[in-house]
Design a protein around this motif. Structure first.
Motif, mmCIF file in Angstrom:
data_model
loop_
_atom_site.group_PDB
_atom_site.id
_atom_site.type_symbol
_atom_site.label_atom_id
_atom_site.label_comp_id
_atom_site.label_asym_id
_atom_site.label_seq_id
_atom_site.Cartn_x
_atom_site.Cartn_y
_atom_site.Cartn_z
ATOM 1 N N SER B 52 112.360 -15.398 43.193
ATOM 2 C CA SER B 52 111.892 -14.025 43.397
ATOM 3 C C SER B 52 112.166 -13.170 42.172
ATOM 4 O O SER B 52 111.352 -12.313 41.802
ATOM 5 N N GLN B 94 108.708 -11.061 49.120
ATOM 6 C CA GLN B 94 109.345 -11.861 50.159
ATOM 7 C C GLN B 94 109.712 -10.985 51.357
ATOM 8 O O GLN B 94 109.588 -11.404 52.498
ATOM 9 N N ASP B 174 105.223 -14.700 47.572
ATOM 10 C CA ASP B 174 106.622 -15.118 47.672
ATOM 11 C C ASP B 174 106.951 -15.443 49.128
ATOM 12 O O ASP B 174 107.121 -14.547 49.947
ATOM 13 N N GLU B 175 106.985 -16.696 49.447
ATOM 14 C CA GLU B 175 107.245 -17.190 50.814
ATOM 15 C C GLU B 175 106.403 -16.500 51.875
ATOM 16 O O GLU B 175 106.925 -15.929 52.826
HETATM 17 MG MG LIG Z 1 113.303 -15.234 47.056
#
Ligand SMILES: [Mg+2]
Ligand SMILES: Nc1ncnc2c1ncn2[C@@H]1O[C@H](COP(=O)(O)OP(=O)(O)OP(=O)(O)O)[C@@H](O)[C@H]1O
Lengths: 335, 512
Positions: B52, B94, B174-175
């Motif tokens: 991240s 995220q 991000d995820e």
């Molecule tokens: Mg992360």
């Protein structure tokens, strides 16, 4: 773990330099006030004379009880605007019982604390049971109390206080006035309570995220109530000490320290980013009172001196804000 | 030095020797990262590896302490977020950073609200403006709904729509799938396929390796702030990939021995939460791990929260060892020995402004870490937290680090850790492995298995059928607020689970 060690070393030194900068920026407030006081001391050396320092400590100690109580309410995420009037009630009731009724000093003090505790409980119940925003609830209490107080006393003040009671405010031990010892004592108690006990810990955490603490099994209502009760319990002590050291109890006794106590507690809350609020508040009290004292020494008129706590508070908040800005400019997003 | 040179004409994002330090943490250490035009590039690594952080550097949310960065051939060093957005770079964070009380439409167009002549927001136009972006990714989200009314899955889709407003040529996710259910995940993948066709360059972060094999062309592995390698996905077998990520061999198997399942310890009868779920009844045995699956909106979390007293319930009887429990709030549940690892770590699990230590011991502070229920035993507390940090391999410089400064997966581990310190009899886990790395998942499965071995009853709620299948002994399937099916895990398959999760009905022949 296959990082080259020179690389790590380089990074460590970089971080150490960062750490110093970080420290300076975070505590810019202290640095700033340090220079202000140095300047004042150079201009008026009497500022740092033992007698004057003792004076600062004395005025600080009178404010401290209410201020610590208030900072605990801040910690739980609330505010208690009624504390100056709680202080007024405590002082008036205790002196009334001692002078007019003739009860012993300790009865007066216990009664003063009790009435504070009662009002604090009332505030806390309004917030936790009736879900009234604490700003509004305690503002209501403030108005009610104030009205009643004038009605009860007719705006009179009590002038002649019992010797034993006065001793608490005016007596000295090793050349230091009694209230200063009381401040030291209550500081230690509050500090231990907030940092070392379960309830103190829970107060801070409730203030941080009420939902997460509820889901962790914390009795959030009890904890919130408790912090208002503590504020109610401590405020009258400020009122009584003020009365004892001035040898007079007046209805508006709390108004004298409302602004400095508020400013100090606010400052205490922001100074360490919401941590260690009791220590922060102690610094806050001393900052506020010493600047007030300096203004006195510099011959600033009393009306204008009333502005001092506000200045200290704004300066702290501004510094806190700039510290954050500066740190993000340094791209250190940690604080 | 530096500019995208000959030979790699098609390199559109080129980060060289990037380093980033936080106090006490080397988040990135001389990392080289290159993305080619039009590819889908996976970025993987353990929790706290720096994924991240690297993405936030590309997005200019952070600036690097050392290194150089070229985006689309332009030196991005002096740029801010606005400028890289103008270059066509969009980042889906995220953490859902939506404004819960604003409408979906408003969140999608956040910062770009159309105004009318008087300078007020033009709500009608706002909605029109947001509509096409949202339609790209979902057809069943109401533009006028407030974000807080949406499910987690839907909220995540809103963040995707918001990223599209910038018309990205480079899209970083991000995820994104950590919060998505099966259906939304499929929708997202379809959308990403369309993006690829349009030639959009994608950077994709996930802990679910099968997604990476399904979507990505090349992969970069980070470990402990350093780049381990970049390679074409197809040239890297999964076991090898895992080895690169965690730096050690990892058993893929969930370490589940023969379970010794005992008596019924916990039973729920005719539970009616305030919303969504209806008439839920089930038993839980000691030593048993009971899965609950169902698509998002099926009411799994509502059941968990009602049992735990987090929400009020309309009716229902909950018994522990035969004795009826009166649970009015979480405190009652915890006193009775029930633990709930909640779904949303930042809102429900953590006081983010406080340290790992204070968060971890919160539920058990009075019971385990206080003398007389009052004085905190600092030494004992510190030791317990230090042990958890070690067991969970938390990526943190110290137990005093504030939770908000931890990586997403590390935060999730703290939430699990805090409940494992509580010595409960019944554990309810609501999506516990969300955002946790491969090794960490393995550690957590092992801890859950150990809990059961020691006689606790475990309820394990998850959207990931694979982990439920492997970890649990028995699984309940919910659909539309009802328990529709119960299966014994060793007699079932993923397809059977999927069938019921999607709303399939028994025709009488299937069940035994
Ligand atoms: Mg992360
Ligand atoms: N603002 C910050 N302040 C201090 N440390 C930070 C900050 N942001 C990140 N870190 C630290 O930097 C490291 C890398 O964090 P990062 O969020 O990039 O990890 P990640 O690879 O995204 O992990 P995850 O898979 O858990 O999301 C971690 O050790 C984290 O604790």
């Amino acid at each position: 773990m296959n990082r080259s060690s020179s690389n790590r070393e380089q990074m460590r030194t970089l971080n150490r330099k960062d750490a110093i900068a970080l420290f300076l920026i975070r505590y810019a407030v202290f640095v700033f006030f340090f220079f202000v006081y140095m300047a004042i001391a150079i201009y008026k050396p009497v500022f740092l004379s033992p007698a004057n320092l003792a004076d600062i400590m004395l005025t600080s100690s009178l404010v401290s009880f209410a201020s610590f109580g208030l900072s605990i309410v801040f910690a739980v995420g609330g505010v208690d605007l009624s504390f100056p009037n709680i202080a007024g009630y405590g002082a008036m009731l205790s002196t009334y019982l001692m002078i007019e009724v003739g009860y012993p000093v300790w009865v007066g003090i216990v009664a003063g604390i009790s009435v504070g505790l009662l009002i604090g409980t009332f505030n806390g119940l309004m917030v936790t049971r009736l879900y009234i925003n604490s700003f509004i609830a305690t503002l209501g209490t403030l108005f009610i109390l104030r009205g009643f107080l004038y009605w009860l006393t007719g705006g009179q003040s009590m002038q002649i206080l019992p010797q034993g009671f006065e001793y608490l405010g005016r007596g000295t031990l090793f050349n230091i006035r009694m209230p200063v010892y009381f401040m030291a004592g209550i500081f230690i108690l509050c500090y231990l309570f907030m940092e070392k006990t379960r309830w103190g810990r829970q107060i801070t955490l409730v203030g941080g995220n009420i939902e997460a603490t509820r889901l962790s099994g914390v009795n959030i209502k009890m904890i919130t109530l408790l912090s208002f009760m503590i504020c109610g319990l401590l405020s009258p002590l400020s009122g009584m000490l003020q009365a004892a050291s001035a040898s007079a109890a007046a209805v508006d006794i709390g108004d004298r320290f409302m602004v400095p106590a508020f400013a100090a507690a606010m400052m205490g809350t922001v100074i360490f980013q919401g941590k260690n609020v009791i220590l922060g508040t102690l610094f806050g009290i001393i900052f506020v009172e010493s600047l007030n004292n300096a203004a006195f020494i510099l011959g600033v008129s009393p009306e204008i001196r009333r502005v001092v706590p506000g200045i200290v508070l704004l300066a702290t908040i501004a510094f806190n804000y700039y510290a954050k800005r500066a740190l993000s400019e340094m791209r250190v997003h940690a604080y | 030095m530096g500019t995208a040179r000959n030979g790699d004409e098609d390199v559109v994002i080129k980060a060289s020797l990037i380093s980033k330090y936080f106090p006490g943490v080397i988040a990135l250490d001389n990392v080289d990262f290159e993305v080619r035009k039009g590819e889908t590039h996976a970025l993987v690594g353990e929790n706290g590896a720096g994924k991240s952080t690297l993405m936030k550097i590309l997005y200019r949310e952070y600036s690097e302490d050392a290194g150089s960065l070229y985006i689309d051939g332009k030196n991005a060093k002096g740029m801010g977020i606005r400028q890289v957005r103008n270059l066509g770079l969009s980042l889906i964070h995220q953490d859902l950073n939506l404004v819960p009380v604003f409408t979906v439409a408003h969140n999608v167009c956040m910062g770009l609200e159309p105004v009318n002549k008087l300078g007020f927001i033009d709500w009608k136009e706002l909605k029109q403006k947001a509509a096409p972006y949202l339609k790209e990714i979902s057809s069943d989200i109401d533009l006028d709904a407030k974000v807080e009314e949406l499910s987690n899955s839907q909220q995540q889709l809103v963040t995707v729509a918001r990223a599209l407003v910038a018309h990205p040529r480079f899209l970083i996710l991000d995820e994104p799938t950590a919060r998505l259910d099966q259906k939304s995940t499929e929708a997202l993948f379809d959308f990403l396929d369309r993006c690829k066709e349009k030639g959009i360059t994608i950077i994709y972060i996930s802990h679910r390796l099968e997604e990476i094999y399904r979507l990505c062309d090349r992969i970069t592995v980070l470990r402990d702030g350093e780049k381990v390698l970049t390679a074409p996905v197809q040239e890297l077998a999964q076991t090898e990939l895992v080895k690169h990520m965690v730096g050690r061999e990892l058993k893929q198997q969930i370490p589940k021995g023969e379970a010794s399942i005992g008596e019924v310890v916990f039973s729920v009868r005719n539970l009616n939460p305030m919303a969504k779920a209806k008439d839920i009844s089930f038993d839980l045995h000691s030593g048993e791990i009971l899965g609950i699956v169902g698509s998002i909106g099926a009411g799994k979390s509502e059941v968990a929260r009602a049992i735990f007293g987090a929400d009020r319930k309309q009716s229902g009887v909950i018994r522990m060892q035969g004795e009826e429990l009166k649970i009015r709030d979480p405190r009652d549940a915890i006193d009775a020995g029930i633990a709930l690892v909640p779904e949303e770590r930042r809102k429900q699990g953590l006081v983010t402004t406080e340290s790992i230590r204070k968060n971890m011991t919160l539920p058990s502070l009075g019971k385990n870490f206080c003398a007389g229920g009052f004085w905190i035993k600092q030494r004992k507390e510190k030791e317990a937290v230090a042990k958890s940090i070690k067991d969970f391999r938390l990526a943190t410089p110290s137990p005093e680090q504030e939770a908000r400064l931890l990586s997403g997966g590390t935060q999730q581990k703290v939430v699990i850790g805090k409940w494992l310190l509580s010595d409960s009899k019944i554990y309810i886990f609501d999506e516990p492995t969300k955002g946790i790395d491969v090794g960490g998942k393995h550690d957590i499965y092992k801890m859950i298995v150990d809990l059961a071995k020691n006689g606790a009853g475990v309820i394990f709620i998850s959207n990931e059928l694979d982990e439920v299948l492997a970890l649990c002994d028995r699984t309940l399937i919910m659909f539309n607020g009802r328990l529709v099916k119960e299966v014994i895990n060793k007699d079932t398959t993923k397809n059977e689970l999927l069938f019921y999760v999607m709303g399939g009905k028994d025709n009488g022949s299937k069940s035994g």
